[in-house]
Design an enzyme around this catalytic site. Structure first.
Site, short mmCIF file in Angstrom:
data_model
loop_
_atom_site.label_atom_id
_atom_site.label_comp_id
_atom_site.label_asym_id
_atom_site.label_seq_id
_atom_site.Cartn_x
_atom_site.Cartn_y
_atom_site.Cartn_z
N HIS A 81 -14.42 -9.23 12.21
CA HIS A 81 -15.68 -9.76 12.74
C HIS A 81 -16.07 -11.08 12.08
O HIS A 81 -16.87 -11.83 12.63
CB HIS A 81 -16.81 -8.72 12.65
N ASP A 112 -11.43 -3.32 11.79
CA ASP A 112 -12.13 -4.57 11.47
C ASP A 112 -11.36 -5.30 10.36
O ASP A 112 -11.80 -5.39 9.22
CB ASP A 112 -13.56 -4.26 11.03
N SER A 192 -18.68 -9.36 3.63
CA SER A 192 -17.69 -8.81 4.55
C SER A 192 -16.32 -9.44 4.33
O SER A 192 -16.20 -10.66 4.28
CB SER A 192 -18.13 -9.05 6.00
#
Length: 346
Positions: A81, A112, A192
């Site tokens: 992402h 992801d 992230s």
């Protein structure tokens, strides 16, 4: 703990997302231009009118994430992402302050996870640990680009849950993840793609999501889930994912009781809003699996909440033939399926 951070942090990077955005200015215009010339003199004299207009475009930073170097020649792991936008450009900032243009080599179709490549050599690389040995209560260290602004921010906590299933959303995407590690080490926006470490400085997970309305609940993808994908990228330049072709719900005691199921463990083949339980023309379809079947064993291993079907499939390669033990209307049957490469459309 300090030694673990010192060992790992040189290989942690910031990923900067840039896009061409329109340059908007106030441009003069005449709102009475549609009137005949003889009438225009009665309007607008002494007044200036402006409206927004686009004057070209400029490359601008629009976001950021984290990643970590897994090879000295510039392979970098991050979240899908973080680099999902194919129209954006990506820049990697290494711990020594150097800046590199990054190319997205591969985006995993069902996790992801993504791999970037920068043109460099003799880079510090991080060691990958064994996430299958992670225990509840053990120390966890998260490193990342906190809030997209503070590089190599370190936070410490413990492993507070294993095999978690969550639905995470952001940047216009919504995905369901299985088998995640839960930690109370602070994971913030921008973290992230950064590593979750053990006390040896080894990566045990990839920071992937946080619960925004709760304090200190973060999640990471176990590193063992993506080791085969990393090797696939190293060998072929892309992620080749084995695929069975079922949508399922993992059975627990509550579901078994509610639906009066004959077993308390397994994978109940059942479709939903995203499609049917058995994908047409998939390996599962060819093997004869039907909706409402319960897959209780996959190639000799029991299907459980911790040993869920998706995790078991990832142990095998495209072209492998596996044996499925299935419960159908109270009877146990065995089916054989040959795993195929996951289609890009799924």
């Amino acid at each position: 703990m300090i030694k673990a951070v010192e060992q790992a942090s040189p290989a942690v990077v910031s990923v900067v997302i840039s896009k061409y955005v329109p340059v908007i200015e106030q441009c003069p215009y005449n709102p009475f231009s549609d009137l005949p010339p003889e009438f225009q003199q009665f309007f607008g004299e002494g007044f200036e009118f402006y409206q927004p207009c686009q004057k070209g475009s400029k490359l601008q930073e629009v976001g950021g994430g984290s990643g970590f170097i897994i090879s000295s020649d510039g392979l970098i792991v991050t979240n899908k992402h973080v680099v999902y936008d194919e129209k954006a450009s990506y820049t990697v900032l290494t711990n020594d302050g150097k800046k590199y243009e990054a190319k997205v080599l591969a985006r995993d179709p069902n996790r992801d996870f993504a791999v970037l490549k920068i043109s460099a050599h003799s880079l510090p690389e991080i060691r990958l640990g064994d996430s299958d040995t992670v225990k509840l209560g053990q120390t966890a260290i998260a490193i990342g680009n906190a809030l997209g602004e503070f590089r190599n921010t370190v936070s410490v906590g413990v492993i507070s849950g294993l095999s978690r299933k969550i639905t995470a959303s952001g940047a216009g995407l919504s995905e369901t993840f299985e088998g995640l590690i839960q930690t109370d080490a602070a994971i913030n926006q921008g973290n992230s793609g950064g590593p979750l470490l053990n006390l040896k400085g080894e990566v045990i997970g990839i920071n992937v999501a946080m619960v925004s309305d709760a304090q200190n609940i973060g999640f990471a993808i176990p590193i063992n889930q993506v080791k085969k994908a990393i090797e696939s990228v190293r060998k072929t330049g892309r992620i080749i994912t084995p695929y069975l072709g079922v949508r399922y719900t993992i059975i627990n005691e509550e579901l078994a009781q509610k639906e009066k199921l004959p077993v308390k463990e397994g994978a109940l083949v059942r479709g939903g809003q995203d499609g049917p339980g058995v994908v047409p023309n998939s390996p599962a379809d060819k093997a004869g699996i039907q909706a409402e079947d319960i897959i209780i064993e996959f190639n000799g291993e029991k299907v459980t909440q911790d040993n869920y079907l998706g995790k078991l499939i990832q142990k095998y390669n495209v072209g492998d033939t596996v044996t499925l033990k299935v419960l159908r209307r109270g009877k146990e049957i065995e089916l054989k399926a040959t795993l195929e490469e996951r289609p890009k459309s799924l």
